[in-house]
Design a protein around this motif. Sequence first.
Motif, PDB file in Angstrom:
ATOM      1  N   LEU A   1      24.423  28.559  11.153  1.00  0.00           N
ATOM      2  CA  LEU A   1      23.365  27.614  11.520  1.00  0.00           C
ATOM      3  C   LEU A   1      23.929  26.440  12.322  1.00  0.00           C
ATOM      4  O   LEU A   1      23.342  26.019  13.327  1.00  0.00           O
ATOM      5  N   ILE A   2      25.081  25.936  11.895  1.00  0.00           N
ATOM      6  CA  ILE A   2      25.734  24.846  12.631  1.00  0.00           C
ATOM      7  C   ILE A   2      26.116  25.312  14.025  1.00  0.00           C
ATOM      8  O   ILE A   2      25.916  24.599  15.023  1.00  0.00           O
ATOM      9  N   GLY A   3      26.672  26.522  14.113  1.00  0.00           N
ATOM     10  CA  GLY A   3      27.032  27.067  15.418  1.00  0.00           C
ATOM     11  C   GLY A   3      25.830  27.221  16.323  1.00  0.00           C
ATOM     12  O   GLY A   3      25.905  26.951  17.533  1.00  0.00           O
ATOM     13  N   LEU A   4      24.709  27.651  15.751  1.00  0.00           N
ATOM     14  CA  LEU A   4      23.480  27.797  16.539  1.00  0.00           C
ATOM     15  C   LEU A   4      23.019  26.451  17.084  1.00  0.00           C
ATOM     16  O   LEU A   4      22.647  26.339  18.268  1.00  0.00           O
ATOM     17  N   LEU A   5      23.048  25.420  16.259  1.00  0.00           N
ATOM     18  CA  LEU A   5      22.623  24.095  16.701  1.00  0.00           C
ATOM     19  C   LEU A   5      23.567  23.543  17.776  1.00  0.00           C
ATOM     20  O   LEU A   5      23.118  22.958  18.766  1.00  0.00           O
TER      21      LEU A   5
ATOM     22  N   PHE B   1      25.072  33.787  16.767  1.00  0.00           N
ATOM     23  CA  PHE B   1      24.768  32.838  15.695  1.00  0.00           C
ATOM     24  C   PHE B   1      23.318  32.977  15.246  1.00  0.00           C
ATOM     25  O   PHE B   1      23.015  32.963  14.045  1.00  0.00           O
ATOM     26  N   LEU B   2      22.420  33.123  16.211  1.00  0.00           N
ATOM     27  CA  LEU B   2      21.006  33.282  15.873  1.00  0.00           C
ATOM     28  C   LEU B   2      20.783  34.565  15.097  1.00  0.00           C
ATOM     29  O   LEU B   2      20.002  34.600  14.137  1.00  0.00           O
ATOM     30  N   PHE B   3      21.472  35.634  15.506  1.00  0.00           N
ATOM     31  CA  PHE B   3      21.346  36.908  14.791  1.00  0.00           C
ATOM     32  C   PHE B   3      21.745  36.757  13.330  1.00  0.00           C
ATOM     33  O   PHE B   3      21.045  37.231  12.425  1.00  0.00           O
ATOM     34  N   VAL B   4      22.887  36.115  13.079  1.00  0.00           N
ATOM     35  CA  VAL B   4      23.358  35.957  11.697  1.00  0.00           C
ATOM     36  C   VAL B   4      22.360  35.134  10.888  1.00  0.00           C
ATOM     37  O   VAL B   4      22.040  35.481   9.738  1.00  0.00           O
ATOM     38  N   VAL B   5      21.842  34.066  11.473  1.00  0.00           N
ATOM     39  CA  VAL B   5      20.867  33.224  10.768  1.00  0.00           C
ATOM     40  C   VAL B   5      19.609  34.026  10.434  1.00  0.00           C
ATOM     41  O   VAL B   5      19.111  33.995   9.302  1.00  0.00           O
ATOM     42  N   VAL B   6      19.085  34.753  11.413  1.00  0.00           N
ATOM     43  CA  VAL B   6      17.866  35.535  11.198  1.00  0.00           C
ATOM     44  C   VAL B   6      18.112  36.670  10.202  1.00  0.00           C
ATOM     45  O   VAL B   6      17.292  36.919   9.313  1.00  0.00           O
ATOM     46  N   ALA B   7      19.254  37.355  10.342  1.00  0.00           N
ATOM     47  CA  ALA B   7      19.570  38.455   9.428  1.00  0.00           C
ATOM     48  C   ALA B   7      19.690  37.957   7.987  1.00  0.00           C
ATOM     49  O   ALA B   7      19.149  38.570   7.059  1.00  0.00           O
ATOM     50  N   PHE B   8      20.389  36.841   7.795  1.00  0.00           N
ATOM     51  CA  PHE B   8      20.524  36.271   6.456  1.00  0.00           C
ATOM     52  C   PHE B   8      19.147  35.906   5.887  1.00  0.00           C
ATOM     53  O   PHE B   8      18.848  36.192   4.725  1.00  0.00           O
ATOM     54  N   ALA B   9      18.326  35.288   6.716  1.00  0.00           N
ATOM     55  CA  ALA B   9      17.008  34.848   6.253  1.00  0.00           C
ATOM     56  C   ALA B   9      16.118  36.034   5.890  1.00  0.00           C
ATOM     57  O   ALA B   9      15.440  36.028   4.847  1.00  0.00           O
TER      58      ALA B   9
ATOM     59  N   MET C   1      26.845  39.810   4.157  1.00  0.00           N
ATOM     60  CA  MET C   1      27.984  39.705   5.062  1.00  0.00           C
ATOM     61  C   MET C   1      28.051  40.887   6.024  1.00  0.00           C
ATOM     62  O   MET C   1      28.797  40.869   7.003  1.00  0.00           O
ATOM     63  N   LEU C   2      27.249  41.929   5.760  1.00  0.00           N
ATOM     64  CA  LEU C   2      27.164  43.071   6.670  1.00  0.00           C
ATOM     65  C   LEU C   2      26.663  42.643   8.043  1.00  0.00           C
ATOM     66  O   LEU C   2      26.905  43.340   9.038  1.00  0.00           O
ATOM     67  N   ALA C   3      25.978  41.520   8.117  1.00  0.00           N
ATOM     68  CA  ALA C   3      25.513  41.017   9.413  1.00  0.00           C
ATOM     69  C   ALA C   3      26.701  40.806  10.351  1.00  0.00           C
ATOM     70  O   ALA C   3      26.597  41.051  11.560  1.00  0.00           O
ATOM     71  N   LEU C   4      27.826  40.368   9.807  1.00  0.00           N
ATOM     72  CA  LEU C   4      29.017  40.151  10.634  1.00  0.00           C
ATOM     73  C   LEU C   4      29.553  41.471  11.186  1.00  0.00           C
ATOM     74  O   LEU C   4      30.142  41.501  12.272  1.00  0.00           O
TER      75      LEU C   4
END
Length: 280
Positions: free
Chosen positions: A77-81, A120-128, A188-191
């Motif tokens: 999220l920080i990376g996305l911002l 970064f957006l992918f990881v945020v969306v995938a986690f959510a 963590m599979l998102a990574l």
Amino acid sequence: MQALSRSRFYLWNLGLPLLCAALVFLMFDMTKIDIAFSDLFFDPVSQSFPLDHSHLFEKITHKWARIIPNWTGELALIGLLLSFVWPLFKGARFGRGKALLEKIRVAPVLRFTARHRRDFLFVVVAFALCTGAIHYLKGHTSVYCPVETTQYAGKIEHKEWYQNFELLKTAGDGRCWPGGHASGGFTMLALYFVARRYRWRHSKALLHGSLLLGFVYGTTRVLQGWHYMSHTFWAGIVVWLTCLLVALLFYGRERLEQPVLAHAEPGPDPSAVPITAADR
């Protein structure tokens, strides 16, 4: 050839998880294996799971373990911002600002985040979405944890998830299926899908590590009587399918199915790569 490649991709990434789901359903949900496994860790004399009363075990396996997925999501999220900061300095009038960022060595970080904004957006969306899918299933199946059931000195009758499933409304107060703690490790599979996008040669190690983390998280809760073993398997299946869907939307199948690189390909200094229109 392209059709064969596409079929192989979906066979491994979609067909295999669905096969695992069928096997878990038949082997666990339709039998008493879950209960037989949990019986191994239940003390009939004290009518409790001994590890459920170990504060150190709880702190290490439940409290501290959350740090890994939580920090990963927060960093994404920080990376996305931050990815929106560097494009703001385009143009000659921000020359001094750019020079200052270069001087304090912040510019390379900002350029990196800008280039990888999609990741970064992918990881945020995938986690959510993984978290949302797990919470939806918990609320719409109303499965109670072992320690809450009459099987283990609780007050609620044990029922399988399909016996209570409600599609559009909350099924009850139970919140045990699938395994929430296990799903935290599996997210963590998102990574792994990010690694597949870049054909990273260690992507399989990341895959295996994420699966192992999820199973460790889930199993520790089984030992404490707060989940059945099948809950961990179901959490992994749900998270994998969710991450796969999001990865296909973000990256596309063709990018994800490319073979990994045997060695890192030489390229320009990342700090010197300019930001393109697609990265803004």
